[in-house]
Design a protein around this motif. Structure first.
Motif, PDB file in Angstrom:
ATOM      1  N   THR A   1       0.801  -1.029   0.216  1.00 37.83           N
ATOM      2  CA  THR A   1      -0.318  -0.343  -0.111  1.00 37.83           C
ATOM      3  C   THR A   1       0.826   1.567   0.336  1.00 37.83           C
ATOM      4  O   THR A   1       2.108   1.243   0.157  1.00 37.83           O
ATOM      5  N   THR A   2      -0.148   2.562  -0.247  1.00 38.85           N
ATOM      6  CA  THR A   2       1.311   3.869  -0.322  1.00 38.85           C
ATOM      7  C   THR A   2      -0.314   4.726  -0.055  1.00 38.85           C
ATOM      8  O   THR A   2      -1.949   4.954  -0.706  1.00 38.85           O
ATOM      9  N   ASP A   3       0.345   5.882   0.777  1.00 37.83           N
ATOM     10  CA  ASP A   3      -0.389   6.890   0.693  1.00 37.83           C
ATOM     11  C   ASP A   3      -0.027   7.874   1.127  1.00 37.83           C
ATOM     12  O   ASP A   3       1.690   8.617   1.555  1.00 37.83           O
TER      13      ASP A   3
ATOM     14  N   TYR B   1      -3.841   7.443  -2.865  1.00 34.38           N
ATOM     15  CA  TYR B   1      -3.314   6.238  -2.348  1.00 34.38           C
ATOM     16  C   TYR B   1      -3.934   5.285  -3.292  1.00 34.38           C
ATOM     17  O   TYR B   1      -4.783   5.001  -4.108  1.00 34.38           O
TER      18      TYR B   1
ATOM     19  N   THR C   1       1.916   4.941  -6.395  1.00 30.75           N
ATOM     20  CA  THR C   1       3.419   4.349  -5.835  1.00 30.75           C
ATOM     21  C   THR C   1       4.212   5.411  -5.976  1.00 30.75           C
ATOM     22  O   THR C   1       5.329   5.263  -4.219  1.00 30.75           O
TER      23      THR C   1
ATOM     24  N   ASN D   1       4.560   8.991  -4.036  1.00 34.00           N
ATOM     25  CA  ASN D   1       4.536   8.937  -2.584  1.00 34.00           C
ATOM     26  C   ASN D   1       6.144   8.968  -1.769  1.00 34.00           C
ATOM     27  O   ASN D   1       6.248   9.297  -1.205  1.00 34.00           O
TER      28      ASN D   1
ATOM     29  N   ALA E   1       2.411   4.411   5.164  1.00 31.53           N
ATOM     30  CA  ALA E   1       1.123   3.921   4.464  1.00 31.53           C
ATOM     31  C   ALA E   1       0.133   3.182   5.094  1.00 31.53           C
ATOM     32  O   ALA E   1       0.780   2.682   6.141  1.00 31.53           O
TER      33      ALA E   1
END
Length: 173
Positions: A36-38, A43, A75, A78, A119
């Motif tokens: 995951t990424t944020d 996100y 991704t 971020n 994330a």
């Protein structure tokens, strides 16, 4: 003891085909992860089995990400990821984060913990590695992301989800 053989592959032998390669890789068991990424670019998340440790000084892993993935730009933009190692009972998570499922719908599965600067971490995952992307290399259709591990959530779960021979399998200690 290594013995030398007189038969050698001919120099003109064709390279492995894409299908031969895929069939061979299906015979390598791999742990299943949700990455995951944020951040300011939004996100995103994707399923991954191409995750590997590189070194413990500094703690670094690699993650392979298809440049055609809907999660790619977010991704990379971020610059942070959380690698969530799935427990054996989280097969539906892998399916939700693979393929064409819309991003908001992916995150409707499971329960997530969000900490500022990191994330999203999947509650119930066997472990989560919170990382910053420190480099990348392009190989064919994928980027190999080099990720320095900043924090580890080890939840002491005794099972994990494996992918082998194009099917899910549970591994327990």
């Amino acid at each position: 003891m290594l013995t030398e053989t007189t038969s050698r592959a001919p120099a003109h032998r064709a390279a492995a085909t894409q299908q031969e390669f895929r069939n061979a890789m299906a015979r390598i068991a791999a742990t299943v992860h949700i990455v995951t990424t944020d951040g300011e670019h939004g996100y995103a998340g994707f399923s991954a089995s191409a995750v590997c440790s590189i070194t413990d000084t500094p703690p670094t892993v690699l993650v392979c990400l298809n440049r055609g993935s809907s999660a790619y730009a977010t991704t990379v933009g971020n610059g942070i990821v959380c690698i969530n190692t799935l427990a054996a009972d989280q097969q539906e998570m892998s399916a939700a984060f693979a393929g064409k499922t819309p991003m908001p719908e992916r995150f409707s599965h499971g329960s997530w913990t969000r900490c500022e600067g990191y994330a999203p971490a999947l509650d119930g995952a066997a472990m989560s590695l919170h990382c910053k992307i420190i480099g990348s290399s392009t190989v064919g259709t994928h980027d190999v992301l080099l990720c320095e591990v900043l924090h580890i959530d080890d939840r002491d779960i005794e099972t994990c989800l494996l992918y082998y021979q194009r099917r899910y399998h549970a591994l327990s200690s």
